[in-house]
Design an enzyme around this catalytic site. Structure first.
Site, PDB file in Angstrom:
ATOM      1  CD  GLU A   1     -19.384 -14.336  -1.139  1.00  0.00           C
ATOM      2  OE1 GLU A   1     -18.191 -14.389  -1.433  1.00  0.00           O
ATOM      3  OE2 GLU A   1     -19.831 -13.627  -0.221  1.00  0.00           O
TER       4      GLU A   1
ATOM      5  CB  SER B   1     -21.359 -10.471   5.347  1.00  0.00           C
ATOM      6  OG  SER B   1     -21.723  -9.501   6.316  1.00  0.00           O
ATOM      7  NE  ARG B   2     -24.609  -8.078  -1.659  1.00  0.00           N
ATOM      8  CZ  ARG B   2     -25.256  -8.248  -2.828  1.00  0.00           C
ATOM      9  NH1 ARG B   2     -26.337  -7.530  -3.108  1.00  0.00           N
ATOM     10  NH2 ARG B   2     -24.839  -9.135  -3.705  1.00  0.00           N
TER      11      ARG B   2
ATOM     12  CE  LYS C   1     -16.245  -5.368  16.746  1.00  0.00           C
ATOM     13  NZ  LYS C   1     -15.770  -6.730  16.385  1.00  0.00           N
TER      14      LYS C   1
ATOM     15  CB  CYS D   1     -13.098 -12.367  -1.486  1.00  0.00           C
ATOM     16  SG  CYS D   1     -12.469 -12.023   0.134  1.00  0.00           S
TER      17      CYS D   1
ATOM     18  N   GLY E   1     -22.847  -6.835   6.645  1.00  0.00           N
ATOM     19  CA  GLY E   1     -21.994  -6.084   7.562  1.00  0.00           C
ATOM     20  C   GLY E   1     -21.408  -4.845   6.905  1.00  0.00           C
ATOM     21  N   GLY E   2     -20.975  -5.000   5.664  1.00  0.00           N
ATOM     22  CA  GLY E   2     -20.366  -3.873   4.963  1.00  0.00           C
ATOM     23  C   GLY E   2     -21.354  -2.738   4.751  1.00  0.00           C
TER      24      GLY E   2
ATOM     25  CD  GLU F   1     -13.237  -8.370  -0.663  1.00  0.00           C
ATOM     26  OE1 GLU F   1     -14.356  -8.924  -0.677  1.00  0.00           O
ATOM     27  OE2 GLU F   1     -12.183  -8.954  -0.367  1.00  0.00           O
TER      28      GLU F   1
END
Lengths: 525, 525
Positions: free
Chosen positions: B391, B241-242, B183, B300, B244-245, B264
């Site tokens: 973060e 991002s957290r 994507k 990161c 999204g992940g 990640e």
């Protein structure tokens, strides 16, 4: 050794105060003494905190120390002598020879992991040297795998020794450097206590940190879920039902820090009977019936499904199987619950339109007795109804009759993930088998030819695992040396001073293990 | 090469019909031509079905064919020449030298995986020979790893080349034998199209099955979730991002067949300044400020946290850092959204009681300009408020002042999982560093001494990964050769006739790869 009904918390034993429970002898459907105290939150906390505290120390024990610990567990289990076998027989209804064999398997498994630990390949030691002239310069980089943390282990009802307190999950987790907290299986509490005390003895004798092993007894759902939810636990090993496995997966995923769950759940283990192989129909029928009824069919790898192309040779197979199964005696199942699940599973299957009974084994009056059974259905009906793919734990199998090779391939493609897939084939079948193979590789963890899937060898090349729903994680195996990989994670050391580097990563390779250095495997074996 | 605004579906290109979107030049905060067509369910289905159909053929390409494919992708990316760099600069605001470096890294990564493929170690070929005399006899058992299936890859905004369409996740998945459906990241659609077409060209040139690679463009949330939910997809690679992940992890867990997600996500990458090392306070301060502001802090592994013990030497470090950071110019961030998240993250941090501003970089009038900043807090306040562990993506760091070594250890123990943990230490600090190390091993995927964590080498020993929440799965790395392991699962072949065995497992080892035979590593390298 007296069975006291206590839990094992590190170096102590503790009697739970949340009620009592007794084991049941399924051959008589009666309770056996003594009563076990059910533990609760307090003991769970103690066991998990001790495991957490033991972790840094235990994971840095030397390979030799850890290997010796595993071997000592095996020795202490053997020391239990006939008392262990007698108790396991009473709790499981399994015969003496089977349990003695399983004890041997359990001890061999511990010794196999001792060898895996000594070999040190699991550490995946990898070194990339400094390139100071490059722009930008490359730093010194070294990788090893370390243990993930304390592991929760749930024993399986059908292997009271080999997949329970000191079984495969415990052995591989301890080998990886993970402390273990076992939840004892309620079906064999006395066996669990005996083995648990053997592990405890070995831990003390080998001077392992307290907390490297604990064993809890508690109400199944509450204690199990709380154990998996505990912050200190970093991975889970489970063998049992899909329902139970998925419940633990949900709990693990709902944690603040999700953790991996290795749940080995259910599989119907399809057996494909290719036309050429049916030249030996009677011989295959005999082997099939023996595999189906081994241990009352209570194996994860029980052949619960046959697939063949309609032909006189297939009918010859069926006729032989029907005759042999018809003479198979009733066998005591592991627990009253498993027996009633088997009975209702068979009833449900037999009531599906298009499913026909082919054979029933002998009846009898065992209170938890399983009667072997074989059903058949045509492939069109099978493909139209996913219910027939549900595992029936016990000696029941379903023959799916196909029109032609094309339909066999469609049935294979239609299947869910499996622990095993079996092909019976001769040279004449090779072309067709080759068409089937890619599908089976996608569907199963182990593919076997001209045998039956029961009997899972403890070997380095074994895979006891497979795509969902046979397990919750197809990337690993629960039997064989590579099971150690499930409880490891990689750590990279960049420019870490030699004084602080783990031995596996020192320049002179003091552990003498195979390593990858600057991209190439370096080993002088 | 003209940018057409199209998706790549196998060997064709298709313009999406669900509306249009344009990329944005963050240095001007203005849209760039052309408009990209947004795809929908139809193209998603096509891409996933092609990937599914390609799978069996692609995973059985020879090691050499697959290695050549990876190398050809690198060649075709280089062929794009300056047009690729210009488009990436316009879409990301990153400077030319950085993007040229990143292109080199991307191509080296593809070539590195070509070597990993040729080496064949990833196959984990393992053979256990028949023991016919044993009771029961041991069958012939052979294990290799195979690809898990089609992989969905989500590019990262901060590496438009190295962690996007043909970045680490795509390279490792293709290396493993998995078709890839990317994507495209909305922040660099033109860059994505150029690289996507290079991959498509290489696939055609190398005669790979259609569907080995596709690239979709679509509304972020819908298209992404639908891709992860698609039955054909068997694993996911994500960097971002957290939020999204974790959304992708939830979707993957809710599928009928749950699949692994390698996300990640976020890390504050603590840097521990031990007392001895602060002899070189000014030098470390310079290196810190450079690492913090590199690429506008959009890594990161950006050093978002410093930990030190209060002392005149620490104050000397702070004074130097304040001065250097005060002179650091504003830098354009990747997108307006990232810029506003940075600004609000810094505002939120600065409003936490006990947090004090130490330094701000130079201001300016860049529309998406990040101003570097350094804050401090004492360890008591830090330990009391977990908000400070979030973060802040960009050039902002927080110094945690500790009273003593004991408190440094408590801060380390308090941390969430991290991609990296850094220690600055001299010989005098070794004892203390040794106490810190076990905690850091539990907390981070990479531990580095006397450097800074930005700069993630593509090497066999690299680990770019770590415990939750830095990633969703600590058992692997997304950078370096071992990333291939994420997309593999083991299959065991029991008594499979030689005609049907994969080459890796044949008796005479025709691939000449290292194998484990009867428990021992056999290799004549």
């Amino acid at each position: 050794m007296q069975i006291s009904g206590e839990m094992i918390i590190g170096r102590t034993t503790v009697r739970g105060q949340q009620g009592t429970v007794k084991a049941i002898d399924p051959s008589r459907n009666e309770q056996i003494e003594p009563a076990f105290g059910l533990g609760g939150e307090e003991e769970l906390q103690q066991a998990c905190l001790l495991a957490e505290q033991a972790f840094d120390k235990y994971r840095e024990t030397s390979l030799e120390q850890r290997a010796r610990f595993l071997e000592t567990i095996a020795d202490r289990i053997m020391d239990l002598g006939p008392a262990l076998i007698e108790r396991a027989m009473a709790e499981s209804g399994l015969p003496q020879a089977r349990l003695e064999g399983e004890r041997g398997r359990t001890c061999n498994q511990l010794r196999h992991f001792a060898k895996v630990v000594r070999d040190g390949r699991f550490l995946t030691a990898t070194l990339d040297s400094r390139l100071p002239e490059r722009v930008p310069p490359r730093p010194d980089l070294r990788l090893r795998k370390i243990a993930v943390g304390p592991v929760a282990v749930f024993g399986a009802s059908n292997f009271p020794l080999a997949f329970s307190v000191a079984g495969g999950d415990t052995a591989s987790a301890l080998a990886a450097g993970c402390p273990v907290v076992v939840k004892a299986h309620s079906a064999h509490l006395g066996t669990s206590e005996l083995v648990g005390k053997a592990v405890q003895k070995a831990a003390i004798e080998c001077d392992m940190p307290e907390g490297v092993f604990s064993m809890l007894i508690g109400s199944g759902v509450t204690m199990g879920q709380n154990l998996v939810a505990h912050r200190a636990i970093k991975a889970v090993g489970f063998t049992g039902s899909r329902h139970g496995g998925l419940a633990l997966v949900r709990t693990a995923n709902a944690r603040h820090e999700p953790i991996p769950v290795y749940a080995e759940m259910a599989s119907i283990n399809p057996v494909f009977l290719l036309p050429g192989a049916l030249e030996n129909a009677p011989k295959i029928a005999q082997a099939f019936a023996d595999s189906l009824t081994l241990g009352a069919g209570q194996f994860c790898t029980n052949p619960g499904m046959l697939v063949g192309i309609d032909s006189p040779a297939l009918q010859q197979f069926v006729d032989a199987a029907v005759e042999i199964l018809g003479g198979k005696p009733q066998q005591t199942m592991l627990t009253p619950g498993i027996h009633s699940a088997y009975t209702s599973g068979v009833d449900k299957l037999s009531s599906i339109p298009g499913v026909k009974l082919l054979a029933k084994g002998l009846g009898g009056d065992l209170p938890c007795g399983a009667i072997a059974s074989l059903y058949e259905v045509d492939a069109d009906a099978f493909l139209a109804n996913p219910e027939m793919e549900s595992e029936i734990f016990g000696p029941c199998s379903l023959l799916v009759r196909c029109r032609d090779q094309e339909q066999v391939l469609r049935v294979a493609e239609h299947l869910e993930g499996q622990l095993t897939a079996t092909v019976h084939a001769t040279g004449a079948d090779i072309g067709f088998a080759g068409k089937l193979l890619p599908t089976l590789e996608r569907k199963a963890g182990r593919i076997l030819f001209n045998g039956f899937p029961t009997g899972v060898e403890v070997a380095q090349a074994m895979v006891h695992g497979g795509p969902f729903p046979s397990t919750s994680d197809p990337r690993s195996t629960s039997v064989g040396g590579s099971a150690i990989d499930r409880f490891l994670r990689p750590v990279c050391y960049q420019e870490v001073p030699a004084e602080l580097l783990p031995a596996a990563l020192l320049d002179n390779n003091p552990l003498a293990i195979p390593r990858v250095e600057d991209g190439d495997l370096v080993w002088n074996g």
